[in-house]
Design a protein around this motif. Structure first.
Motif, PDB file in Angstrom:
ATOM      1  N   GLY A   1       2.323   6.250  -7.208  1.00 22.26           N
ATOM      2  CA  GLY A   1       1.488   6.963  -7.879  1.00 22.26           C
ATOM      3  C   GLY A   1       1.525   8.606  -7.680  1.00 22.26           C
ATOM      4  O   GLY A   1       1.249   9.270  -8.538  1.00 22.26           O
ATOM      5  N   ALA A   2       2.358   9.114  -6.619  1.00 22.58           N
ATOM      6  CA  ALA A   2       2.542  10.040  -6.663  1.00 22.58           C
ATOM      7  C   ALA A   2       3.766  10.602  -7.540  1.00 22.58           C
ATOM      8  O   ALA A   2       3.912  11.780  -7.833  1.00 22.58           O
ATOM      9  CB  ALA A   2       3.256  10.613  -4.929  1.00 22.58           C
ATOM     10  N   ALA A   3       4.643   9.751  -7.760  1.00 23.02           N
ATOM     11  CA  ALA A   3       5.905   9.965  -8.478  1.00 23.02           C
ATOM     12  C   ALA A   3       5.497   9.813 -10.046  1.00 23.02           C
ATOM     13  O   ALA A   3       6.243  10.182 -10.758  1.00 23.02           O
ATOM     14  CB  ALA A   3       7.049   9.015  -7.953  1.00 23.02           C
ATOM     15  N   TYR A   4       4.593   9.312 -10.204  1.00 22.47           N
ATOM     16  CA  TYR A   4       4.274   9.046 -11.711  1.00 22.47           C
ATOM     17  C   TYR A   4       3.956   9.936 -12.616  1.00 22.47           C
ATOM     18  O   TYR A   4       4.746  10.397 -13.417  1.00 22.47           O
ATOM     19  CB  TYR A   4       2.833   7.976 -11.946  1.00 22.47           C
ATOM     20  N   PRO A   5       3.310  11.192 -12.193  1.00 23.39           N
ATOM     21  CA  PRO A   5       3.462  12.701 -12.914  1.00 23.39           C
ATOM     22  C   PRO A   5       4.666  13.125 -13.201  1.00 23.39           C
ATOM     23  O   PRO A   5       5.035  13.589 -14.358  1.00 23.39           O
ATOM     24  CB  PRO A   5       2.463  13.355 -12.292  1.00 23.39           C
ATOM     25  N   SER A   6       5.604  12.974 -12.198  1.00 22.42           N
ATOM     26  CA  SER A   6       6.921  13.599 -12.371  1.00 22.42           C
ATOM     27  C   SER A   6       7.942  12.637 -13.408  1.00 22.42           C
ATOM     28  O   SER A   6       8.536  13.297 -14.181  1.00 22.42           O
ATOM     29  CB  SER A   6       7.718  13.654 -11.032  1.00 22.42           C
ATOM     30  N   LEU A   7       7.529  11.444 -13.168  1.00 21.97           N
ATOM     31  CA  LEU A   7       8.203  10.615 -14.151  1.00 21.97           C
ATOM     32  C   LEU A   7       7.805  10.716 -15.673  1.00 21.97           C
ATOM     33  O   LEU A   7       8.709  10.845 -16.566  1.00 21.97           O
ATOM     34  CB  LEU A   7       7.944   9.083 -13.894  1.00 21.97           C
ATOM     35  N   GLN A   8       6.569  10.962 -15.748  1.00 18.22           N
ATOM     36  CA  GLN A   8       5.802  11.019 -17.287  1.00 18.22           C
ATOM     37  C   GLN A   8       6.481  12.741 -17.867  1.00 18.22           C
ATOM     38  O   GLN A   8       7.143  12.477 -19.073  1.00 18.22           O
ATOM     39  CB  GLN A   8       4.560  11.311 -17.241  1.00 18.22           C
ATOM     40  N   SER A   9       6.874  13.666 -16.957  1.00 19.87           N
ATOM     41  CA  SER A   9       7.331  14.948 -17.380  1.00 19.87           C
ATOM     42  C   SER A   9       8.834  14.552 -17.825  1.00 19.87           C
ATOM     43  O   SER A   9       9.071  15.070 -18.624  1.00 19.87           O
ATOM     44  CB  SER A   9       7.031  16.055 -16.168  1.00 19.87           C
ATOM     45  N   VAL A  10       9.498  13.934 -17.049  1.00 14.63           N
ATOM     46  CA  VAL A  10      11.097  13.631 -17.339  1.00 14.63           C
ATOM     47  C   VAL A  10      11.065  12.906 -18.679  1.00 14.63           C
ATOM     48  O   VAL A  10      11.970  13.367 -19.423  1.00 14.63           O
ATOM     49  CB  VAL A  10      11.775  12.891 -16.226  1.00 14.63           C
ATOM     50  N   ILE A  11      10.148  11.952 -18.708  1.00 11.47           N
ATOM     51  CA  ILE A  11      10.072  11.195 -20.102  1.00 11.47           C
ATOM     52  C   ILE A  11       9.877  12.041 -20.990  1.00 11.47           C
ATOM     53  O   ILE A  11      10.409  12.197 -22.083  1.00 11.47           O
ATOM     54  CB  ILE A  11       9.348   9.935 -19.945  1.00 11.47           C
TER      55      ILE A  11
ATOM     56  N   LEU B   1       0.720  -1.241  -0.018  1.00 16.65           N
ATOM     57  CA  LEU B   1       0.169   0.101   0.069  1.00 16.65           C
ATOM     58  C   LEU B   1       0.996   1.178  -0.073  1.00 16.65           C
ATOM     59  O   LEU B   1       0.613   2.216  -0.757  1.00 16.65           O
ATOM     60  CB  LEU B   1      -0.986  -0.101   1.272  1.00 16.65           C
ATOM     61  N   ILE B   2       1.814   1.162   0.828  1.00 15.88           N
ATOM     62  CA  ILE B   2       2.604   2.527   1.017  1.00 15.88           C
ATOM     63  C   ILE B   2       3.467   2.544  -0.469  1.00 15.88           C
ATOM     64  O   ILE B   2       3.560   3.639  -0.966  1.00 15.88           O
ATOM     65  CB  ILE B   2       3.720   2.401   2.153  1.00 15.88           C
ATOM     66  N   LEU B   3       3.954   1.616  -0.955  1.00 10.77           N
ATOM     67  CA  LEU B   3       4.789   1.581  -2.233  1.00 10.77           C
ATOM     68  C   LEU B   3       3.832   2.112  -3.398  1.00 10.77           C
ATOM     69  O   LEU B   3       4.268   2.855  -4.210  1.00 10.77           O
ATOM     70  CB  LEU B   3       5.127   0.169  -2.598  1.00 10.77           C
ATOM     71  N   SER B   4       2.589   1.451  -3.416  1.00  7.88           N
ATOM     72  CA  SER B   4       1.733   2.161  -4.390  1.00  7.88           C
ATOM     73  C   SER B   4       1.266   3.667  -4.267  1.00  7.88           C
ATOM     74  O   SER B   4       1.512   4.127  -5.369  1.00  7.88           O
ATOM     75  CB  SER B   4       0.510   1.141  -4.636  1.00  7.88           C
ATOM     76  N   LEU B   5       1.050   3.904  -3.199  1.00  6.18           N
ATOM     77  CA  LEU B   5       1.006   5.472  -2.763  1.00  6.18           C
ATOM     78  C   LEU B   5       2.080   6.332  -3.354  1.00  6.18           C
ATOM     79  O   LEU B   5       2.148   7.133  -4.056  1.00  6.18           O
ATOM     80  CB  LEU B   5       0.749   5.682  -1.397  1.00  6.18           C
ATOM     81  N   LEU B   6       3.259   5.896  -3.057  1.00  5.63           N
ATOM     82  CA  LEU B   6       4.742   6.594  -3.455  1.00  5.63           C
ATOM     83  C   LEU B   6       4.750   6.478  -4.884  1.00  5.63           C
ATOM     84  O   LEU B   6       5.121   7.626  -5.419  1.00  5.63           O
ATOM     85  CB  LEU B   6       5.675   5.922  -2.717  1.00  5.63           C
TER      86      LEU B   6
END
Length: 167
Positions: free
Chosen positions: A11-21, A4-9
């Protein structure tokens, strides 16, 4: 609990990762284009012949530049790969990538003269690595001497250019 904690982290990092890509894809596409244009200019200077860069469809230069770009020695008729012309290099572009080329003479190709300058075709390239994503767009300016620079545009100007050109 750990999942649960890993999925929350994540989920929060995904938009930043998409921007970097998106930023990385845009920079790579712009760098590939500049490298190809430098190659074409050097070939024109080295062989003392006119060299053209464009997206070829059935031997004719077309807009927008997508799928692949070809560098070739260009004799008359200009902007087409004929039997007398020699293809020097072809590169494939990423699947969704598109390059918009707008020049002073409104040709679908960029032609370098034997002296390394453009054929009076100062203009701009807008590279679109991901359609509709302003973060994945770069603006490259070329002058009549065949020199390039990456220029920043205001977001509203860039958005208008992209919508107008269909990127």
């Amino acid at each position: 609990m750990t999942l649960l904690i890993l999925s929350l982290l994540l989920g929060a990092a995904y938009p930043s990762l998409q921007s970097v890509i998106a930023q990385t894809q845009a920079t790579t596409l712009a760098n590939d284009l500049v490298s190809l244009l430098h190659y074409a200019r050097l070939q024109a200077l080295h062989h003392q012949r006119a060299v053209t860069v464009c997206h070829l469809v059935d031997g004719q230069c077309q807009r927008p530049w997508q799928t692949s770009l070809t560098v070739f020695e260009d004799r008359a008729p200009l902007g087409s790969l004929e039997n007398a012309d020699q293809a020097l290099l072809t590169i494939n572009l990423p699947e969704d990538a598109k390059i918009l080329w707008r020049s002073f003479r409104r040709k679908a190709y960029l032609r370098f003269t034997p002296l390394g300058g453009t054929d009076n075709q100062n203009g701009r390239f807008i590279t679109c690595a991901q359609p509709g994503n302003l973060a994945a767009v770069r603006n490259i300016i070329i002058n009549r001497q065949g020199r390039f620079r990456v220029a920043k545009l205001e977001k509203d100007v860039l958005k208008a250019l992209i919508e107008d050109q269909g990127c």
